[in-house]
Enzyme design. Sequence first.
Site, short mmCIF file in Angstrom:
data_model
loop_
_atom_site.label_atom_id
_atom_site.label_comp_id
_atom_site.label_asym_id
_atom_site.label_seq_id
_atom_site.Cartn_x
_atom_site.Cartn_y
_atom_site.Cartn_z
N TYR A 1 52.77 76.99 76.12
CA TYR A 1 54.11 76.51 76.54
C TYR A 1 55.18 77.58 76.42
O TYR A 1 54.99 78.57 75.78
CB TYR A 1 54.47 75.16 75.95
CG TYR A 1 54.64 74.91 74.47
CD1 TYR A 1 54.72 75.89 73.51
CD2 TYR A 1 54.76 73.57 74.04
CE1 TYR A 1 54.91 75.58 72.18
CE2 TYR A 1 54.94 73.25 72.70
CZ TYR A 1 55.02 74.27 71.77
OH TYR A 1 55.21 73.96 70.46
N GLU A 2 56.26 77.36 77.15
CA GLU A 2 57.31 78.40 77.30
C GLU A 2 56.75 79.68 77.89
O GLU A 2 57.24 80.77 77.59
CB GLU A 2 58.00 78.69 75.96
CG GLU A 2 58.67 77.50 75.31
CD GLU A 2 59.72 76.85 76.19
OE1 GLU A 2 60.27 77.52 77.07
OE2 GLU A 2 59.98 75.65 75.99
N GLY A 3 55.78 79.55 78.77
CA GLY A 3 55.20 80.72 79.44
C GLY A 3 53.96 81.19 78.71
O GLY A 3 54.03 81.57 77.55
N GLN B 1 54.10 86.17 79.66
CA GLN B 1 54.85 87.07 78.78
C GLN B 1 54.50 88.52 79.09
O GLN B 1 55.36 89.40 79.09
CB GLN B 1 54.55 86.78 77.30
CG GLN B 1 54.74 85.34 76.85
CD GLN B 1 56.14 84.82 77.11
OE1 GLN B 1 57.12 85.53 76.93
NE2 GLN B 1 56.24 83.58 77.54
N ARG C 1 61.53 80.97 73.68
CA ARG C 1 60.35 81.83 73.53
C ARG C 1 60.27 82.46 72.14
O ARG C 1 59.20 82.50 71.54
CB ARG C 1 60.35 82.91 74.64
CG ARG C 1 59.96 82.31 75.96
CD ARG C 1 59.97 83.30 77.12
NE ARG C 1 59.40 82.61 78.29
CZ ARG C 1 59.23 83.14 79.48
NH1 ARG C 1 59.60 84.40 79.71
NH2 ARG C 1 58.70 82.43 80.47
#
Lengths: 596, 596
Positions: B441-443, B448, B297
């Site tokens: 991507y990655e949340g 977040q 992240r």
Amino acid sequence: MSQYQAPLNDMRFATFDVLGVDTCFARLGFTDATRDVLDAVLEEGARFTETVLAPLNAVGDRAGCTLDKATGRVTTPPGFREAYAQFVEGGWSGLTAPPEFGGQGLPHAAGIALKEMIDAANLAWGNFPLLSHGATEALLHHGEDWQRDVFLKPLVEGRWTGTMCLTEPHAGTDLGLLRTRAEPQADGSYSVTGTKIFITAGDHDMTENIVHLVLARLPDAPAGSKGISLFVVPRQRVARDGALGEPNGVRCGSLEHKMGIHGSATCVMNFDGAQGWLVGQPNKGLAAMFTMMNTARLAVGLQGLGLSDRAYQNALRYARERLQMRSASGAKHPDKAADPIIVHPDVRRMLLTCKALIEGGRAMGYHAALLVDIAHAAPNAQEREQADALLGFMTPIVKACLTEWGVECTYHALQCFGGHGYIAEHGVEQLARDARITTLYEGTTGIQALDLLGRKVLQQRGAGLKAMLGMIDALCSEQGDGGAASEFVDALREKTAQWQQLTQRIAERAASNADEVGAASYDYLMFSGYVTLAYWWARSVVASEASSRPAAFKAAKRETARFYFERILPRTLAHAAAMESGAETLTALEADAFDA
Amino acid sequence: MSQYQAPLNDMRFATFDVLGVDTCFARLGFTDATRDVLDAVLEEGARFTETVLAPLNAVGDRAGCTLDKATGRVTTPPGFREAYAQFVEGGWSGLTAPPEFGGQGLPHAAGIALKEMIDAANLAWGNFPLLSHGATEALLHHGEDWQRDVFLKPLVEGRWTGTMCLTEPHAGTDLGLLRTRAEPQADGSYSVTGTKIFITAGDHDMTENIVHLVLARLPDAPAGSKGISLFVVPRQRVARDGALGEPNGVRCGSLEHKMGIHGSATCVMNFDGAQGWLVGQPNKGLAAMFTMMNTARLAVGLQGLGLSDRAYQNALRYARERLQMRSASGAKHPDKAADPIIVHPDVRRMLLTCKALIEGGRAMGYHAALLVDIAHAAPNAQEREQADALLGFMTPIVKACLTEWGVECTYHALQCFGGHGYIAEHGVEQLARDARITTLYEGTTGIQALDLLGRKVLQQRGAGLKAMLGMIDALCSEQGDGGAASEFVDALREKTAQWQQLTQRIAERAASNADEVGAASYDYLMFSGYVTLAYWWARSVVASEASSRPAAFKAAKRETARFYFERILPRTLAHAAAMESGAETLTALEADAFDA
């Protein structure tokens, strides 16, 4: 692939309930534009755009346009040409054009929902017929009789299309720099030579001819923007009796590779001694071109609206289908593996932002279209003048805000899809790429902002602003005491007071520093857009309550209005603070210190 | 084509002047990480990224990756493979990895500027080595001894790369829904079967092997997220002694067609009885995966920063070269046909917005990287704990804000180019398309935001928030009375007070309605980001004044800080108002009434 269904319900609401367009048309003397006729346009327009244009949207994106370098001829994506033939056959191209040139003579606003549908269904395709409208206007108002006779009928009937040839490689916003020249010939025509870029629909395979409206300089023209004249230059030469002649000295030199609207032909056009005819007075070309540009700016605003709506429809469907996680306040669909993501407040925030900007923006955009008709056809001069001032004021707001919101709504819609939104097959990423052109062409957002604050508010002493403030004030007075929109009155009054103060403050500052206009312009524009949209949301609530629509519809309008006032309108706080900070925060840094 | 020059001057400023990274490293015992070494990393990193990676950026966008369906093998764009070989040869892959596995043992923060350079130069290429880092971390902390022996050295040396295989078609954010299964085998291995999607660098032609870290369920696993285990599944089987064996039962089934990062292979990976090995405890896979995810992240946050900077550099160059119109306050370059557009306040607004978000974001992002090292290596436990809490708090802010600002900065940069920005050859539109993945991507940003407000602030009782507030308070106390940043102290104090009040208010509301968290989360995240950035701008002014840099540099930092406080920080007003409106504005509308 993204889907599209024309939002007829809300289009009818904006048209009939909010704006009372049919009543207004009757008053203006458009006796043919009855509610039945308008309804038929909506129904048939929906059928055409949903079934013919929408399925070609992804096709156009993938295939793009292609240029045969040898012939300079452009081939449009598979299906585009046939769709255009259906468009012409259906009589759509002349919907709002004058009957004496083969049009159906409906008022401008009668075509605006169709315009939104076309843009939503297939923006790239919509760019081919788009500029015929501007070319028609320019020739109608500035052309000689024989030019009208020869060019207008084929344009109105859709047998030919039009273009606007303004930009050159070194001259975009600053048209005063342009170099294309026009040399007078013995037969009264002109020989036009120069290179134009970013010419939408500069060449294609849909029609037998293309009518270029070209800005160029006469040999004795003064320098700068005061030396620009307008010429009509057809792809195939046209005799004064309308007979088609030889190919003219104009051809497409190359096609741009773009971020989006791949199906739209963005051409470099080379004029090499092409035969053209002067339109209007020498050196008055810029004024004539502005006739076309203002209509085109409203049209581009509608593009932002259409793309927003299609993106929203798809995000909404996905948010109802996609199952991920449980609602924080307890499972809403315990029978399923997870809840649909529409239960999550943050997904709703994104969807409601779209809904509020789209439905409010629809009322705002359609109203601007109606102002075109009022400014032309209202029975008394004062009403015409006031409508014209308000239209001039609203044009940059509609163009810039609806397109900025188009970028924002396609952003939110894509975000609702998560990672899937980034994948081409869902189609929403295409809408985001396509939307990205709309804040650029026909004048960037920054240019609209300068037009609004510099010209429409400060130079023209705010007649349009006054008219808008008057409308808001009237609504507040009418709704203040127990009206359906009474809960929104205080906020509206507060914002209009702030709007006036800010205008006053900037005017004072600008008197001693001309840079204050440009320094405030963007934030002034967005502030104006959000306050105007608040007005349209309050009016929408009034209209919805007064209508015979179902309770769910009324509740949706009211809740969305509340969302707008509570969660979107506060953006004006940030814009006001930025304006208040003045030019110094922008001009203090030396140009060479930006990367010190 | 867009150009790239590593912003070494500002990278050094953030690293040494603002953060005192070299002093901090010495205190933490990283004796090799001297200023000379860090300088060499910057210099050599700039050379590698500018000359090798940057020129391949447009190549990768045009060529994309290709899949041979017959073999399941992916070919990367021309030049990518050779660039990777140079990356490995230069020893870059193991820069911050442990020496016992062949790494250079530098602290995490020593590699962060290099990370920014790689992302700016070629984001798509950077995704190939990116996840090796996470795989290394996961195996280092959770793997068995033999797994570390066998997998880590090739990963660190760059001979193999890693992946994170989490997502399945129906399970993205909600990993509890995943279905991939792992059946225990007689030899202690597992047979892994299932389909994973969106696997970055799932296959490629750069290395002899790929190490997939895969989430799957054991046969007796409990349902949901408590029944997920982590497995290591190499593309080529690997014996316990490290010998490469047969191809494993895993292959790339297809490549996604995406909006951007065309050079990055986004794979559908089919596991069909692939041999894997359990990493860590059964059913504890999600926790192990989070080790990888947090680093990833922060890394994605840096991607947003890198793209912003490259876009800004190109917009700045264009704004200095492009001549259009005269400055409203009088011609600045009367010798030229028009003034460069950087004279126009609205162009400056866009450039300064980029500059403020980038340079402030650089200090913020690099600081988060430094927290990783402090949390690992600080001499006393309290400092480690506090750094860890602050890191946990800052990770979603860095990830979400730097990527949202990446979308914004690439937007502004493109807008500075006008219509030319939409054309592929200028390269800025690619940066805008590439940036669009980073908020997904990655949340997603929404995820977040929930992590920040729900987990880090409300569940963990705000230790990270307290640490951040403490830092701001210390700065205000130090600077309040005549310090270099004294002009910013009042605004900082006001914003931190508001931050605390908002946090308190939301906590109270959330106690009776769990939806209040999700309803406030996005605006809380952005509010936090803007206040934190204000802190970094104040600190940057302090650091710049204390440095021996030229006056122009100091002036630029101060003017940009003023711009930030006056024109960007007020966005917090809108976010605060939206939060204050509560969950009702989002939850009132019935799910089926969104298109009533």
